[in-house]
Design a protein around this motif. Structure first.
Motif, PDB file in Angstrom:
ATOM      1  N   SER A 111       0.840  -1.198   0.000  1.00  0.00           N
ATOM      2  CA  SER A 111       0.000   0.000   0.000  1.00  0.00           C
ATOM      3  C   SER A 111       0.883   1.259   0.000  1.00  0.00           C
ATOM      4  CB  SER A 111      -0.908   0.016   1.229  1.00  0.00           C
ATOM      5  OG  SER A 111      -0.163   0.341   2.396  1.00  0.00           O
ATOM      6  N   HIS A 113       0.593   3.721   1.996  1.00  0.00           N
ATOM      7  CA  HIS A 113       0.930   4.036   3.390  1.00  0.00           C
ATOM      8  C   HIS A 113       2.102   3.184   3.891  1.00  0.00           C
ATOM      9  CE1 HIS A 113      -2.331   6.831   3.817  1.00  0.00           C
ATOM     10  NE2 HIS A 113      -3.160   5.938   3.288  1.00  0.00           N
ATOM     11  N   THR A 114       2.144   1.928   3.464  1.00  0.00           N
ATOM     12  CA  THR A 114       3.262   1.063   3.854  1.00  0.00           C
ATOM     13  C   THR A 114       4.558   1.562   3.209  1.00  0.00           C
ATOM     14  OG1 THR A 114       1.782  -0.828   4.104  1.00  0.00           O
ATOM     15  CG2 THR A 114       4.132  -1.310   3.852  1.00  0.00           C
ATOM     16  N   LYS A 116       5.199   4.620   2.378  1.00  0.00           N
ATOM     17  CA  LYS A 116       5.533   5.853   3.099  1.00  0.00           C
ATOM     18  C   LYS A 116       6.175   5.519   4.448  1.00  0.00           C
ATOM     19  CE  LYS A 116       3.251  10.118   4.549  1.00  0.00           C
ATOM     20  NZ  LYS A 116       1.996  10.854   4.581  1.00  0.00           N
TER      21      LYS A 116
END
Length: 146
Positions: A111, A113-114, A116
């Motif tokens: 993802s 977010h992962t 990031k």
């Protein structure tokens, strides 16, 4: 050779030795290990890096069977602080290529977010101020080659 290292007085110490003994030499107090075939330029660069607090290892140690993420607990805290996971090393390689978090996420099947999170973790471990600085620090440490 590692048995004869001087007491740590702040002087950068580079040992010219075979790669097989590199981690033992670092644990004994040397700031770096270079192959006996190192050039004067490589030695000067290594001395400068060690004087700034970096640890130097021969290339085949970093890319061979002994990776920085597998440094034993008995190794200096300095080396353990820079230990990157296998996934973080993948992300770091993509950062070095200039990939955005979105591109990193797509290429690694994770993802946004992962991705990031991994970038932030790398920056923290390398004491970097951002993505570009993380790549620059990784190059200085020899974690990646550009």
């Amino acid at each position: 050779m590692a048995d004869h290292l001087p007491v740590d007085d702040g002087t950068p110490v580079i040992v010219l030795e075979d790669s097989a003994n590199a981690l033992e030499i670092l644990k004994s107090g040397a700031g770096g290990v270079l192959p006996r075939s190192a050039t004067i330029a490589e030695l000067l660069l290594a001395l400068d890096a060690v004087a700034r607090g970096f640890a130097i290892l021969p290339r085949d140690v970093r890319s061979g069977d002994i990776a920085l993420d597998r440094i034993p607990d008995s190794a200096s805290p300095y080396l353990r602080d820079y230990a990157l996971t296998a996934r973080e090393r993948e992300v770091l390689r993509l950062l070095a290529e200039g990939a955005s978090n979105k591109v990193i996420a797509r290429r690694l099947g994770i993802s946004f977010h992962t991705a990031k999170f991994h970038v932030a973790s790398i920056a923290a471990k390398l004491d970097a101020t951002g993505r570009t600085d993380a790549v620059a620090q990784a190059v200085r440490l020899g974690l990646i080659m550009l």
